[in-house]
Design a protein around this motif. Structure first.
Motif, PDB file in Angstrom:
ATOM      1  N   UNK A  34       7.997   6.289 -10.453  1.00  0.00           N
ATOM      2  CA  UNK A  34       6.603   6.158 -10.023  1.00  0.00           C
ATOM      3  C   UNK A  34       6.349   6.397  -8.547  1.00  0.00           C
ATOM      4  N   UNK A  35       7.382   6.499  -7.760  1.00  0.00           N
ATOM      5  CA  UNK A  35       7.200   6.643  -6.315  1.00  0.00           C
ATOM      6  C   UNK A  35       7.195   8.118  -5.936  1.00  0.00           C
ATOM      7  N   UNK A  36       6.178   8.523  -5.208  1.00  0.00           N
ATOM      8  CA  UNK A  36       6.114   9.903  -4.725  1.00  0.00           C
ATOM      9  C   UNK A  36       7.307  10.170  -3.823  1.00  0.00           C
ATOM     10  N   UNK A  37       7.746  11.409  -3.810  1.00  0.00           N
ATOM     11  CA  UNK A  37       8.897  11.775  -2.986  1.00  0.00           C
ATOM     12  C   UNK A  37       8.452  12.027  -1.548  1.00  0.00           C
ATOM     13  N   UNK A  38       8.042  10.950  -0.913  1.00  0.00           N
ATOM     14  CA  UNK A  38       7.551  11.030   0.450  1.00  0.00           C
ATOM     15  C   UNK A  38       8.424  10.159   1.349  1.00  0.00           C
ATOM     16  N   UNK A  39       7.893   9.774   2.487  1.00  0.00           N
ATOM     17  CA  UNK A  39       8.667   8.977   3.436  1.00  0.00           C
ATOM     18  C   UNK A  39       9.061   7.620   2.849  1.00  0.00           C
ATOM     19  N   UNK A  40       8.181   6.997   2.107  1.00  0.00           N
ATOM     20  CA  UNK A  40       8.501   5.697   1.511  1.00  0.00           C
ATOM     21  C   UNK A  40       9.721   5.817   0.601  1.00  0.00           C
ATOM     22  N   UNK A  81       0.816  -1.222   0.000  1.00  0.00           N
ATOM     23  CA  UNK A  81       0.000   0.000   0.000  1.00  0.00           C
ATOM     24  C   UNK A  81       0.849   1.272   0.000  1.00  0.00           C
ATOM     25  N   UNK A  82       2.122   1.191   0.373  1.00  0.00           N
ATOM     26  CA  UNK A  82       2.992   2.369   0.401  1.00  0.00           C
ATOM     27  C   UNK A  82       3.806   2.521  -0.885  1.00  0.00           C
ATOM     28  N   UNK A  83       3.682   1.561  -1.798  1.00  0.00           N
ATOM     29  CA  UNK A  83       4.511   1.530  -3.001  1.00  0.00           C
ATOM     30  C   UNK A  83       3.646   1.523  -4.258  1.00  0.00           C
ATOM     31  N   UNK A  84       4.236   1.857  -5.397  1.00  0.00           N
ATOM     32  CA  UNK A  84       3.483   1.772  -6.652  1.00  0.00           C
ATOM     33  C   UNK A  84       3.032   0.336  -6.929  1.00  0.00           C
TER      34      UNK A  84
END
Length: 171
Positions: free
Chosen positions: A150-156, A99-102
């Protein structure tokens, strides 16, 4: 973000980088054979020293042959840092943090896992080693590229990147 998820993402980054770097090191060591004079003996034990696995390998009481060392580094179940084990652990971490990843991350890592499981037993001989390791490197780079695009530049993203960079520094 939960600390459990952050921990799994951090280790996912480490396992991904470790699998790729170990494969690159094994390819370069295998290519060394091609450049040595015909009567030279290749010292495969240097790979154990590089990874600091001398004592672990000696505990198995196996002969220090090319086949045994390569098998130990690629797919031995007793080596917790073998390439196959790293890919398995990365897959498990991705499975539990989907759920935290593409969406594609699960597909790509699962594809890598199944390829590694299906072909690791053939990768111990020289004939198939390069193709196996090259495919591992290609798929790891594909996964890294997918995370980068594809990954947002957030904590993940930060925890994955932190794990990769720490593993790269450690290698």
């Amino acid at each position: 973000m939960l600390s459990r998820v952050a921990n799994k993402l951090f280790w996912t980054g480490r396992y991904l980088e470790r699998s790729e770097d170990s494969s690159k090191l094994l390819i370069s060591s295998s290519n060394l054979i091609l450049d040595l004079p015909e009567k030279s003996q290749v010292k495969w034990e240097i790979l154990l020293s590089i990874f600091d696995y001398d004592s672990l390998f000696d505990a198995l009481e196996k002969e220090r042959s090319e086949y045994n060392i390569i098998k130990f580094l690629i797919s031995d179940s007793l080596n917790l840092n073998s390439i196959l084990r790293n890919i398995s652990m990365m897959r498990e971490n991705i499975r539990t943090t989907r759920d935290a990843l593409p969406y594609e991350s699960w597909e790509y890592v699962n594809e890598l896992y199944h390829f590694a499981n299906d072909h690791a037993h053939n990768a111990h001989n020289r004939k198939n080693r390069y193709l196996f390791l090259d495919n591992i490197i290609s798929q790891c780079e594909k996964i890294n590229g997918m995370f980068g695009m594809n990954l947002s530049r957030d904590h993940a993203h930060r925890f994955l990147r932190l794990g990769r960079l720490i593993e790269r520094a450690d290698m």
